[in-house]
Write an enzyme that holds these catalytic residues in place. Structure first.
Site, PDB file in Angstrom:
ATOM      1  N   HIS A  70       4.145  11.128   6.028  1.00 36.13           N
ATOM      2  CA  HIS A  70       3.495  11.042   7.333  1.00 36.13           C
ATOM      3  C   HIS A  70       4.442  10.448   8.368  1.00 36.13           C
ATOM      4  CE1 HIS A  70      -0.813  11.061   5.511  1.00 36.13           C
ATOM      5  NE2 HIS A  70      -0.300  12.261   5.629  1.00 36.13           N
TER       6      HIS A  70
ATOM      7  N   HIS B  92       2.812   9.082   0.746  1.00 35.01           N
ATOM      8  CA  HIS B  92       1.635   9.014  -0.138  1.00 35.01           C
ATOM      9  C   HIS B  92       1.934   9.825  -1.380  1.00 35.01           C
ATOM     10  CE1 HIS B  92      -1.180   7.438   2.945  1.00 35.01           C
ATOM     11  NE2 HIS B  92      -0.404   8.129   3.771  1.00 35.01           N
TER      12      HIS B  92
ATOM     13  N   HIS C 163       5.942   7.059   6.354  1.00 36.58           N
ATOM     14  CA  HIS C 163       5.587   6.451   5.075  1.00 36.58           C
ATOM     15  C   HIS C 163       5.167   7.553   4.128  1.00 36.58           C
ATOM     16  CE1 HIS C 163       1.894   6.738   7.416  1.00 36.58           C
ATOM     17  NE2 HIS C 163       1.376   7.108   6.252  1.00 36.58           N
TER      18      HIS C 163
ATOM     19  N   HIS D 196       0.823  -1.216   0.000  1.00 33.66           N
ATOM     20  CA  HIS D 196       0.000   0.000   0.000  1.00 33.66           C
ATOM     21  C   HIS D 196       0.856   1.265   0.000  1.00 33.66           C
ATOM     22  CE1 HIS D 196      -3.675  -2.237   0.745  1.00 33.66           C
ATOM     23  NE2 HIS D 196      -3.095  -2.852   1.746  1.00 33.66           N
TER      24      HIS D 196
ATOM     25  N   THR E 264      -6.046   7.579   7.816  1.00 28.94           N
ATOM     26  CA  THR E 264      -6.582   7.674   6.450  1.00 28.94           C
ATOM     27  C   THR E 264      -6.606   6.317   5.755  1.00 28.94           C
ATOM     28  OG1 THR E 264      -4.438   8.188   5.453  1.00 28.94           O
ATOM     29  CG2 THR E 264      -5.749  10.049   6.231  1.00 28.94           C
ATOM     30  N   THR E 265      -6.437   5.276   6.552  1.00 29.77           N
ATOM     31  CA  THR E 265      -6.606   3.909   6.044  1.00 29.77           C
ATOM     32  C   THR E 265      -7.500   3.163   7.031  1.00 29.77           C
ATOM     33  OG1 THR E 265      -4.617   3.184   7.219  1.00 29.77           O
ATOM     34  CG2 THR E 265      -4.353   3.820   4.914  1.00 29.77           C
TER      35      THR E 265
HETATM   36 ZN   LIG Z   1      -0.380   8.148   5.793  1.00 30.93          ZN
END
Ligand SMILES: [Zn+2]
Ligand SMILES: *[C@@H]1O[C@H](CO)[C@@H](O)[C@H](O)[C@H]1NC(C)=O
Ligand SMILES: *[C@@H]1O[C@H](CO)[C@@H](O)[C@H](O)[C@H]1NC(C)=O
Ligand SMILES: *[C@@H]1O[C@H](CO)[C@@H](O)[C@H](O)[C@H]1NC(C)=O
Ligand SMILES: *[C@@H]1O[C@H](CO)[C@@H](O)[C@H](O)[C@H]1NC(C)=O
Ligand SMILES: *[C@@H]1O[C@H](CO)[C@@H](O)[C@H](O)[C@H]1NC(C)=O
Length: 312
Positions: free
Chosen positions: A127, A110, A108, A78, A208-209
């Site tokens: 993030h 995005h 991580h 992801h 946000t997941t």
């Molecule tokens: Zn994130």
């Protein structure tokens, strides 16, 4: 935003791992669909409340121990994520809107950004996930103040200077194109910081997941980190189950605070080429139409990206 379930004693499968996709956001479980304080959001600077009397933002943010962090990188299908090794001293975040200490666990990326500022999305967002010091993940996920995430938006620029930010990470990216793990190495996280870490928006929101728990104090830096176009292109090859790994914008309906320091914009902002201004297409982004975003990707990555008309 991401928590992973692989390392650290505190992660005992509290987070549901892999059975979701960015292509089917409406089917995400739990608070993702029922919640009222979801993330990410579009932050309108004119609507943000400047906390002049320090009722909410009580002082500067304090970062301790971010320059030598022993962490291992991984493509988990992801995102690409670097998690601090067990038994290593955790960097500590405090101050600003936070009450007490928060321990750094992982960062991580995005691409594109998850948050938008004044209707603008950016090519990337980093993030840095922190947990309230002393809590387990299970405990943190039950409390509104359990987690804190520093979000650093990134702007793409060509030139030698812009190689600096991701210099340590970019050699690792080709090794984690597919789902795989790297050995631990020491990373200077301050190189991934915004040029002004006291200039930010802050609000209460969610992961946000899935499961999208509403337990996050978001601290979204307003000054972009500059990364190079060469580095950014590397991400187009990373397989994260598709080319997208950002969640759609969520309704705001809450107070966003703005730090004092954010009122004086640094002059370097003037140098940054304007990106797409998405405010006119906000509604289509909320419903994940994202035609403009597709065009933005095409600009950097060429024609690998789907034709815009076909996405609607
Ligand atoms: Zn994130
Ligand atoms: C913000 O500005 C006010 C007034 O200038 C000052 O009293 C306060 O300490 C500042 N807060 C922070 C967090 O710098
Ligand atoms: C980083 O962590 C790994 C695994 O725990 C360890 O083998 C290695 O010695 C550590 N590196 C440093 C510089 O501390
Ligand atoms: C936060 O951490 C610092 C040093 O790591 C420590 O001195 C301080 O007492 C801690 N504060 C709280 C509220 O635990
Ligand atoms: C990733 O997977 C593709 C297709 O399965 C393969 O061709 C490629 O060699 C793999 N790359 C790495 C770095 O393992
Ligand atoms: C985006 O466009 C809107 C309307 O065209 C404008 O009001 C806003 O200031 C722009 N935002 C930025 C960051 O340029």
């Amino acid at each position: 935003m991401w928590i992973i379930a692989v390392t650290l004693l505190v992660f005992t499968g509290a987070i549901n791992g892999d059975d979701w996709s960015y292509d089917y956001e409406t089917q995400w479980p739990g608070a993702c669909t029922s919640g009222t304080q979801q993330s990410p959001i579009n932050i309108m600077s004119r609507d943000a409340l400047v906390d002049k009397h320090g009722a909410h933002i009580k002082g500067p943010l304090v970062f301790r121990g971010y320059s030598n962090v022993n962490a291992s990188g991984e493509n988990n299908g992801h995102t690409v994520i670097w998690t601090i090794e067990e038994d290593e001293p955790m960097p500590i975040l405090s101050g600003g809107p936070l009450r007490g200490n928060y321990s750094f666990l992982q960062f991580h990326l995005h691409w594109l950004s998850e948050h938008a500022i004044d209707g603008m999305k950016y090519p990337m967002e980093i993030h840095f996930l922190h947990i309230k010091t002393g809590l387990t993940v299970e405990e943190a996920l039950q409390r509104p103040d359990g987690l804190a995430v520093i979000a650093v938006i990134c702007q793409v620029h060509s030139g030698e200077e812009s190689e600096y930010a991701l210099e340590e990470l970019s050699p690792m990216l080709p090794k984690i194109i597919n789902q795989s793990k790297l050995p631990a190495s020491v990373i200077d996280l301050t190189r991934l910081f915004s040029p002004n870490m006291q200039s930010y928006y802050t609000y209460h929101g969610s992961l946000t997941t899935p499961q999208c728990q509403e337990v996050v104090t978001w601290i979204v830096m307003d000054t972009p980190l500059i990364i190079s176009d060469t580095q950014y292109k590397l991400f187009s090859k990373v397989d994260v189950g598709g080319i997208d790994n950002y969640r759609s914008l969520q309704p705001v309906n809450r107070v966003i605070y703005r730090s004092n320091a954010s009122l004086t914009l640094p002059s370097s902002l003037g140098l940054i080429a304007a990106l797409l201004n998405l405010s006119t297409t906000m509604s289509s982004i909320v419903s994940k139409g994202v035609c403009t975003v597709v065009n933005l990707k095409r600009k950097f990555w060429g024609n690998k990206v789907q034709d815009c008309n076909k996405t609607e």
